[in-house]
Design a protein around this motif. Structure first.
Motif, mmCIF file in Angstrom:
data_model
loop_
_atom_site.group_PDB
_atom_site.id
_atom_site.type_symbol
_atom_site.label_atom_id
_atom_site.label_comp_id
_atom_site.label_asym_id
_atom_site.label_seq_id
_atom_site.Cartn_x
_atom_site.Cartn_y
_atom_site.Cartn_z
ATOM 1 N N THR A 196 16.093 -14.711 29.379
ATOM 2 C CA THR A 196 15.756 -14.453 27.925
ATOM 3 C C THR A 196 16.523 -13.125 27.628
ATOM 4 O OG1 THR A 196 13.834 -13.213 28.377
ATOM 5 C CG2 THR A 196 13.755 -15.296 27.515
ATOM 6 N N ALA A 197 17.488 -12.776 26.283
ATOM 7 C CA ALA A 197 17.874 -11.570 25.985
ATOM 8 C C ALA A 197 16.978 -11.052 24.999
ATOM 9 C CB ALA A 197 19.099 -11.598 25.745
ATOM 10 N N ASN A 198 16.914 -9.253 25.053
ATOM 11 C CA ASN A 198 15.952 -8.968 24.288
ATOM 12 C C ASN A 198 17.296 -8.625 22.706
ATOM 13 O OD1 ASN A 198 15.145 -6.900 22.169
ATOM 14 N ND2 ASN A 198 14.751 -6.056 24.125
ATOM 15 N N LEU A 199 17.331 -9.691 21.289
ATOM 16 C CA LEU A 199 18.405 -9.576 20.824
ATOM 17 C C LEU A 199 17.231 -8.065 19.590
ATOM 18 C CD1 LEU A 199 20.155 -12.435 19.689
ATOM 19 C CD2 LEU A 199 21.044 -10.146 20.361
ATOM 20 N N LEU A 200 16.356 -8.335 19.420
ATOM 21 C CA LEU A 200 15.196 -7.503 18.913
ATOM 22 C C LEU A 200 15.684 -5.442 19.412
ATOM 23 C CD1 LEU A 200 12.934 -6.362 17.233
ATOM 24 C CD2 LEU A 200 11.500 -6.751 18.295
ATOM 25 N N LEU A 255 26.789 8.573 23.878
ATOM 26 C CA LEU A 255 25.435 8.613 23.577
ATOM 27 C C LEU A 255 25.115 7.604 23.750
ATOM 28 C CD1 LEU A 255 25.429 11.757 21.508
ATOM 29 C CD2 LEU A 255 24.797 11.662 23.824
ATOM 30 N N ALA A 256 24.123 7.244 23.470
ATOM 31 C CA ALA A 256 23.175 5.628 24.005
ATOM 32 C C ALA A 256 21.767 5.779 23.613
ATOM 33 C CB ALA A 256 23.842 5.023 24.759
ATOM 34 N N VAL A 257 20.958 4.641 22.352
ATOM 35 C CA VAL A 257 20.215 4.414 22.153
ATOM 36 C C VAL A 257 19.805 2.947 22.443
ATOM 37 C CG1 VAL A 257 20.787 4.306 20.037
ATOM 38 C CG2 VAL A 257 18.489 5.416 20.535
ATOM 39 N N GLN A 258 18.395 3.190 22.497
ATOM 40 C CA GLN A 258 17.709 1.515 22.171
ATOM 41 C C GLN A 258 17.805 1.188 21.076
ATOM 42 O OE1 GLN A 258 15.455 -0.258 25.824
ATOM 43 N NE2 GLN A 258 15.606 -2.345 25.051
ATOM 44 N N ALA A 259 17.896 0.462 20.418
ATOM 45 C CA ALA A 259 18.174 0.642 19.114
ATOM 46 C C ALA A 259 16.948 -0.731 18.225
ATOM 47 C CB ALA A 259 18.948 0.589 18.294
ATOM 48 N N VAL A 260 15.880 -0.636 18.580
ATOM 49 C CA VAL A 260 14.458 -1.794 18.433
ATOM 50 C C VAL A 260 14.799 -1.370 16.644
ATOM 51 C CG1 VAL A 260 12.329 -2.261 18.133
ATOM 52 C CG2 VAL A 260 13.811 -0.739 19.951
ATOM 53 N N ALA A 261 15.121 -2.433 15.764
ATOM 54 C CA ALA A 261 15.512 -3.274 14.611
ATOM 55 C C ALA A 261 13.983 -2.697 13.933
ATOM 56 C CB ALA A 261 16.451 -4.458 14.507
ATOM 57 N N PRO A 262 14.770 -2.254 12.400
ATOM 58 C CA PRO A 262 13.573 -1.958 11.875
ATOM 59 C C PRO A 262 13.340 -2.782 11.252
ATOM 60 C CG PRO A 262 16.364 -0.969 10.763
ATOM 61 C CD PRO A 262 16.287 -1.486 12.368
ATOM 62 N N GLN A 263 13.617 -4.085 10.987
ATOM 63 C CA GLN A 263 12.831 -5.238 10.167
ATOM 64 C C GLN A 263 12.900 -6.403 11.800
ATOM 65 O OE1 GLN A 263 14.587 -6.406 6.744
ATOM 66 N NE2 GLN A 263 16.091 -4.262 6.418
ATOM 67 N N ILE A 264 12.274 -7.273 11.433
ATOM 68 C CA ILE A 264 12.311 -8.054 13.248
ATOM 69 C C ILE A 264 13.028 -9.471 12.489
ATOM 70 C CG2 ILE A 264 10.233 -9.623 14.586
ATOM 71 C CD1 ILE A 264 8.341 -7.216 13.946
ATOM 72 N N SER A 265 14.691 -9.596 12.712
ATOM 73 C CA SER A 265 15.484 -10.597 12.874
ATOM 74 C C SER A 265 15.412 -11.143 14.142
ATOM 75 C CB SER A 265 16.663 -10.003 11.310
ATOM 76 O OG SER A 265 16.077 -9.024 10.806
ATOM 77 N N TYR A 266 16.066 -10.569 14.888
ATOM 78 C CA TYR A 266 15.935 -11.207 16.270
ATOM 79 C C TYR A 266 14.255 -10.649 17.021
ATOM 80 C CZ TYR A 266 20.484 -11.110 14.294
ATOM 81 O OH TYR A 266 21.994 -11.591 14.128
ATOM 82 N N SER A 267 15.061 -11.887 18.045
ATOM 83 C CA SER A 267 13.086 -12.189 19.166
ATOM 84 C C SER A 267 13.954 -11.279 20.296
ATOM 85 C CB SER A 267 13.015 -13.356 19.364
ATOM 86 O OG SER A 267 12.386 -13.165 20.573
ATOM 87 N N HIS A 268 13.233 -10.301 20.503
ATOM 88 C CA HIS A 268 12.827 -9.397 22.001
ATOM 89 C C HIS A 268 13.004 -10.578 22.867
ATOM 90 C CE1 HIS A 268 8.456 -10.376 21.823
ATOM 91 N NE2 HIS A 268 8.297 -9.581 22.936
#
Lengths: 159, 76
Positions: free
Chosen positions: A111-115, A126-139
């Motif tokens: 599985t891929a974390n697209l959330l 610079l990098a960040v793991q950007a957890v989306a502000p809205q749930i449009s994709y699954s983790h």
């Protein structure tokens, strides 16, 4: 050139300028601040995010467009800032940014974390793991996902 | 689950030290202001999902299984 020990590829040399810095680490790995993005011809299109402080820690990732060619990145203001994007700067994956989904490889499947994709600012490194502000994709988006671009078309990635 | 009806500007308290204010309400979302002691982590639920998923993803995979996966992705 500096050297580091990697989880999968033994010892490797890298340029200081190749280091990706995560000012906040990643959720669950807040202390891990420096990574290398390693691409190997025989493992293409996978991209390996190797921790520089913990040799055993290496995330296996895929560029989001290799999973879903219509992927739309959603990122909070706070995450934009952490990755060093200027206030009005447009984030263009494949140009000024790379966007990688972390894979979970289990016996039951992959599985891929697209959330919460990893967003890399290619200008600042610079990098960040950007957890989306809205749930449009699954983790836990199952792979293979039919909407993905062919590997040959996937933007080749973090340089 | 306890359900509480609140308007913008109102708040609720959890225990002695945590206060949640309803700051703004639009048709599609609410903005919450959260006052909590520094040692209480406050994160969106999706961040918690990602944390747990990262921990699962950090488990070792064999190079053979990775090569197989890469091969399958290239063949698509």
């Amino acid at each position: 050139m500096a050297r580091c020990v990697t989880r999968y590829f033994g010892e490797t040399e890298y340029e200081e300028s190749a280091i990706l810095r995560f000012p906040a680490g990643l959720p669950g790995f807040e202390g891990e601040r420096e990574f290398l993005a390693i691409e190997q011809p025989e493992q293409r299109p996978l991209v390996f995010l190797q921790s520089l402080s913990t040799p055993e820690l290496c995330f296996v990732t895929l560029p989001v467009f290799a999973i879903d060619r219509n992927y739309r990145l959603e990122i909070t203001e706070a995450d934009r800032e952490l990755a060093g994007f200027r206030p009005n700067e447009e984030i263009r994956i494949g140009e000024n940014a790379a966007c990688l989904a972390i894979l979970t490889i289990e016996e039951s499947g992959v599985t891929a974390n697209l959330l919460g994709p990893v967003v890399i600012n290619l200008t600042t490194r610079l990098a960040v793991q950007a957890v989306a502000p809205q749930i449009s994709y699954s983790h836990r988006t199952p792979l293979p996902f039919e909407g993905g671009a062919r590997a040959g078309e996937a933007p080749g990635c973090c340089s | 689950m306890l359900l509480v009806r609140r308007r913008a500007g109102e708040s609720i308290r959890i225990g002695e030290e945590i206060e949640i204010q309803i700051t703004e309400i639009t048709p599609t979302r609410v903005t919450l202001g959260i006052l909590a002691p520094r040692e209480v982590p406050v994160v969106r639920s999706e961040v918690r999902l990602t944390r747990d998923q990262n921990r699962a993803a950090a488990g070792p995979a064999s190079l053979e299984s990775l090569a197989k996966l890469a091969g399958a992705l290239r063949l698509r």
